[in-house]
Scaffold this motif. Sequence first.
Motif, mmCIF file in Angstrom:
data_model
loop_
_atom_site.group_PDB
_atom_site.id
_atom_site.type_symbol
_atom_site.label_atom_id
_atom_site.label_comp_id
_atom_site.label_asym_id
_atom_site.label_seq_id
_atom_site.Cartn_x
_atom_site.Cartn_y
_atom_site.Cartn_z
ATOM 1 N N VAL A 54 0.877 -1.177 0.000
ATOM 2 C CA VAL A 54 0.000 0.000 0.000
ATOM 3 C C VAL A 54 0.907 1.216 0.000
ATOM 4 N N HIS A 55 0.807 2.043 -1.042
ATOM 5 C CA HIS A 55 1.764 3.138 -1.219
ATOM 6 C C HIS A 55 1.046 4.333 -1.830
ATOM 7 N N ASP A 56 1.305 5.504 -1.281
ATOM 8 C CA ASP A 56 0.694 6.706 -1.827
ATOM 9 C C ASP A 56 1.463 7.171 -3.065
ATOM 10 N N GLU A 57 0.723 7.575 -4.081
ATOM 11 C CA GLU A 57 1.350 7.965 -5.342
ATOM 12 C C GLU A 57 2.264 9.173 -5.204
ATOM 13 N N LYS A 58 2.010 10.029 -4.212
ATOM 14 C CA LYS A 58 2.809 11.243 -4.026
ATOM 15 C C LYS A 58 3.731 11.168 -2.811
ATOM 16 N N ASP A 59 4.012 9.976 -2.352
ATOM 17 C CA ASP A 59 4.914 9.806 -1.198
ATOM 18 C C ASP A 59 6.241 10.518 -1.470
ATOM 19 N N LYS A 60 6.643 11.401 -0.558
ATOM 20 C CA LYS A 60 7.853 12.192 -0.745
ATOM 21 C C LYS A 60 9.113 11.484 -0.268
ATOM 22 N N PHE A 61 8.961 10.426 0.517
ATOM 23 C CA PHE A 61 10.124 9.837 1.170
ATOM 24 C C PHE A 61 10.522 8.465 0.647
#
Length: 282
Positions: A231-238
Amino acid sequence: MSEKIYFNTSTKFSFKRSLVNLTTRLHHTVAPKHATKVARKLLLTPVRSTPKNSEPKGLIKGEVTSRDGVLKTYQLGTGPTWVLTHGWSGTASQFYPLMEHIAKQGYTALAYDHPAHGESEGVYGHIPAFVHGLEAILDSADDVAGLIGHSMGTASALECRHRKLEDVPMLLIAPVLDYVDNLFGSVARSGYSIRLFEAVVSEVEEQYRYPIHTVNPYQKLSVRSSSTIIVHDEKDKFTKFSVSQRAASEMENVTLVATQNQGHGRVMTCPQVMESFDKLIG
């Protein structure tokens, strides 16, 4: 201070970054031993975060002894055990909402604070300490049904060779599958001397007999036969969503669930995480 280094995503020119680079390189040249000692404290000391969520009713606290000191554990529910492992500068409390969900489904949720994190003992945090800590937790756990990890906790879970993880499903939240590139990239963006950082890494490698070039979560994931949901956010900055995307396209047993506007931390309690857990036990 390490929080500002590892969670800094800016690539713009910065006078401060240039100054950091100059001073750390000079320090390493003039007094290498002292510079390495200072760098170890600065770069390997995580922030002791305060609890993120209220303690759920029925939470049982315990202790497990590891190579790096006593680790605090947090257990909820009954039944087969799902182990939860948090990321850099995180705590087990980040998992409380998910632990409640796990307990309601008839399982035991077992989370813990990594060495030098939360209420656990230990001074420094790094991948060998994370792996050894997880091994100690697994040694203490009965009937392990699966594992859930967040960020750096996913890397240590995939690196862990414990037999209790061999054939169990995993839920990886905002994973750092390109761990070495991500680590060195973060330090480089901070302006800190890479040569000095390499000296710190070398000390840890020697102390734990754990060469950093062997750390490759992506490759370890590719050879797992059990089901894994990311599960991963498309705009994850890290941590890079694109790497999770590639893993799902290349690996038969890996499924990617993309989220929007959940970031790197909030994603841990989003509906997609709860739904993904239900799918793995279904």
